[in-house]
Design a protein around this motif. Structure first.
Motif, PDB file in Angstrom:
ATOM      1  N   PHE A 175       0.830  -1.211   0.000  1.00 47.59           N
ATOM      2  CA  PHE A 175       0.000   0.000   0.000  1.00 47.59           C
ATOM      3  C   PHE A 175       0.867   1.265   0.000  1.00 47.59           C
ATOM      4  CE2 PHE A 175      -2.187   3.356   2.427  1.00 47.59           C
ATOM      5  CZ  PHE A 175      -3.301   3.547   1.605  1.00 47.59           C
ATOM      6  N   ILE A 176       1.888   1.304   0.854  1.00 43.48           N
ATOM      7  CA  ILE A 176       2.762   2.482   0.931  1.00 43.48           C
ATOM      8  C   ILE A 176       3.551   2.659  -0.368  1.00 43.48           C
ATOM      9  CG2 ILE A 176       4.775   3.468   2.093  1.00 43.48           C
ATOM     10  CD1 ILE A 176       3.768   2.176   4.681  1.00 43.48           C
ATOM     11  N   SER A 177       4.046   1.536  -0.900  1.00 41.21           N
ATOM     12  CA  SER A 177       4.860   1.625  -2.124  1.00 41.21           C
ATOM     13  C   SER A 177       4.026   2.080  -3.317  1.00 41.21           C
ATOM     14  CB  SER A 177       5.513   0.273  -2.432  1.00 41.21           C
ATOM     15  OG  SER A 177       4.538  -0.715  -2.706  1.00 41.21           O
ATOM     16  N   SER A 178       2.714   1.856  -3.266  1.00 39.67           N
ATOM     17  CA  SER A 178       1.859   2.295  -4.381  1.00 39.67           C
ATOM     18  C   SER A 178       1.831   3.811  -4.508  1.00 39.67           C
ATOM     19  CB  SER A 178       0.435   1.765  -4.201  1.00 39.67           C
ATOM     20  OG  SER A 178      -0.207   2.389  -3.083  1.00 39.67           O
ATOM     21  N   PHE A 179       2.103   4.506  -3.408  1.00 38.61           N
ATOM     22  CA  PHE A 179       2.147   5.977  -3.437  1.00 38.61           C
ATOM     23  C   PHE A 179       3.528   6.505  -3.796  1.00 38.61           C
ATOM     24  CE2 PHE A 179      -1.477   5.109  -0.696  1.00 38.61           C
ATOM     25  CZ  PHE A 179      -2.422   5.987  -1.199  1.00 38.61           C
ATOM     26  N   LEU A 180       4.553   5.643  -3.683  1.00 33.93           N
ATOM     27  CA  LEU A 180       5.929   6.069  -3.911  1.00 33.93           C
ATOM     28  C   LEU A 180       6.512   5.480  -5.189  1.00 33.93           C
ATOM     29  CD1 LEU A 180       7.255   5.689  -0.246  1.00 33.93           C
ATOM     30  CD2 LEU A 180       6.412   7.764  -1.362  1.00 33.93           C
TER      31      LEU A 180
END
Length: 508
Positions: free
Chosen positions: A503-508
């Motif tokens: 989830f976090i990597s989807s924003f980065l």
């Protein structure tokens, strides 16, 4: 009956500033290839230490952009190109008196495209080149006894303080050009630096401000015309689809992404970005000169060379295709598996760039240093990060440039043959096809990789893909293991961290 475009250049001589730049080289090539009876092309070239202007010109003419001229016409046309030592940043353009006298009697057309694009430059520096330099070319033009047209290449962003811009010259900002030139030629640099924020007002930088003022220097000059290109990108149709020698804009992004060193890009993919192919700009320069000769306008006309209101581009339309192109035309010299993700804010970009740019850069630079090479990646990404503040106004804003006058000018071309040869209507441009050509052009002309190396580059791309997957597994596994140790849980129990990582990597 309207004169044909080719006819007005028969036996004519032209003077070009900025001929060693991206647009200037493309203009020289077009004049040689499509105007066979042009007499002389005088090009202003700044002398460099240890290199005569004739040597600099020879190097320019060896560029692959001139390959079509050589193939179809041989080397004879290049004899028409004459290097003139000078510099727009010097008094009287730094011209020798004999060169000035020769051009006074022989030049019929001036194409002024020389400028500094350095967004970091001080106001004094940009005034010297963009404003005073233009004034010097204008003064030279007044000496020319047979001048038919003065074409000034400005920028669509000279009115960046307006979201909707027409093809007119707007009121001069704050101070008149003469006053600014007087300040810049004085000795009080500290005063000029202190005044800069107030002078440029709501324009984004000294470049747009000085280019704005330069238009007022040209305005009213007899036989003058102004064209305003937006962000100039690689060639659409000619001389070679995708040709570029500029690293600005999307071709620079693709160049870095193909190497595997640029993996994130701060872009609002839903905004309109105004890109214009270099060959369309060159056609418009020639067409603008023809317009002056044909219509003899009483005022200085302005033409937008833009796409935002006619053929708008959004990154959302090509986002997936660009990523595919990185693997369709990979580099043999790639240092890692290419990927490019667009991020909608500088905040997210800075976080992501630290992870995906800076950390790998330190690792690769260390390996390079151990191997005896010259490390460049940390410096490159540091410079990119420093420049983002200056580029932000252009990255996260959109402008709508009206181009009705430009389209009307295209329609006024008298023959179908010349509309094809010198046309500026981009209605048939397909952005996906354009980026396919641009990716190949970047590979060949910026990264200097021959199409013959494509097969071996694709094999390497597959190897880099496997290594990239293994690295991702290693990194995610390391985070998972570290988290389980911190929480005092088994990795099976702490597996709930995995969807959080995704989830976090989807924003980065």
């Amino acid at each position: 009956m309207s004169p044909n475009i080719v006819d007005i250049f028969d036996g004519a001589s032209v003077f070009i500033t900025g001929a060693t730049g991206f647009v200037g080289m493309a203009l020289v090539e077009k004049l040689l290839r499509c105007l066979p009876n042009i007499k002389h092309i005088y090009v202003l070239i700044r002398p460099k230490k240890g290199m005569e202007v004739s040597e600099r010109l020879k190097k320019v003419l060896e560029d692959r952009v001139f390959s079509k001229v050589r193939e179809s016409l041989g080397n004879e046309p290049f004899q028409k190109v004459i290097a003139v030592a000078g510099d727009v940043g010097e008094k009287n353009l730094g011209l020798k008196m004999e060169d000035r006298l020769e051009m006074k009697h022989k030049v019929n057309f001036i194409f002024h495209s020389a400028a500094t694009l350095d967004f970091e430059a001080s106001l004094k520096t940009t005034v010297q080149i963009n404003l005073i330099g233009t004034d010097r070319v204008v003064e030279l033009s007044k000496e020319m006894v047979n001048l038919k047209a003065f074409v000034h290449v400005s920028s669509a962003y000279v009115n960046a303080n307006r979201k909707s811009v027409d093809e007119v010259i707007y009121k001069c900002p704050v101070m008149f050009p003469e006053d600014i030139m007087g300040l810049a030629e004085g000795d009080n640099d500290a005063l000029l630096d202190a005044m800069t924020p107030k002078l440029i007002g709501d324009l984004p930088n000294t470049y747009t401000y000085t280019k704005n003022l330069a238009e007022h220097v040209v305005a009213g000059l007899e036989n003058s015309v102004i064209i305003r290109p937006s962000m100039i990108v690689g060639a659409w149709k000619e001389p070679i689809p995708g040709w570029t020698n500029s690293k600005n804009g999307p071709q620079g992004f693709i160049m870095g992404a193909a190497k595997g060193v640029v993996r994130r890009l701060p872009v609002d993919k839903h905004l309109i970005y105004d890109y214009i192919p270099v060959d369309v700009v060159v056609n418009h320069m020639i067409l603008a000169a023809w317009h002056v000769v044909k219509n003899k306008p009483k005022q200085t006309d302005v033409f937008h060379v833009t796409t935002s209101t006619y053929k708008p581009f959004k990154w959302s339309n090509v986002e997936n295709e660009v990523t595919q192109l990185l693997h369709k035309y990979p580099l043999k010299s790639a240092v890692w598996y290419p990927t490019l993700k667009l991020l909608p804010s500088l905040f997210l970009f800075r976080i992501s760039a630290f992870i995906f740019h800076m950390i790998p850069a330190y690792i690769l630079d260390t390996v390079t240093r151990i191997g005896g090479g010259r490390p460049i990646l940390v410096r490159l990404h540091t410079n990119v990060n420093k420049s983002l503040g200056r580029l932000a106004p252009f990255i996260f804003n959109e402008w709508l440039f009206d181009n009705k006058k430009s389209l009307a000018l295209h329609k006024s071309i008298p023959t179908a043959e010349e509309r094809e040869m010198f046309g500026v209507d981009v209605g048939s441009l397909e952005w996906s096809s354009f980026f396919n050509d641009l990716a190949q052009g970047v590979r060949e002309f910026l990264n200097n990789e021959s199409p013959k190396t494509l097969a071996s580059a694709r094999k390497k791309d597959k190897v880099l893909y496997v290594l990239n997957v293994l690295l991702q597994i290693f990194v995610v596994g390391g985070i998972w293991f570290g988290f389980s140790c911190i929480m005092g849980q088994s990795m099976a129990i702490s597996s709930y961290i995995l969807p959080i990582i995704v989830f976090i990597s989807s924003f980065l």
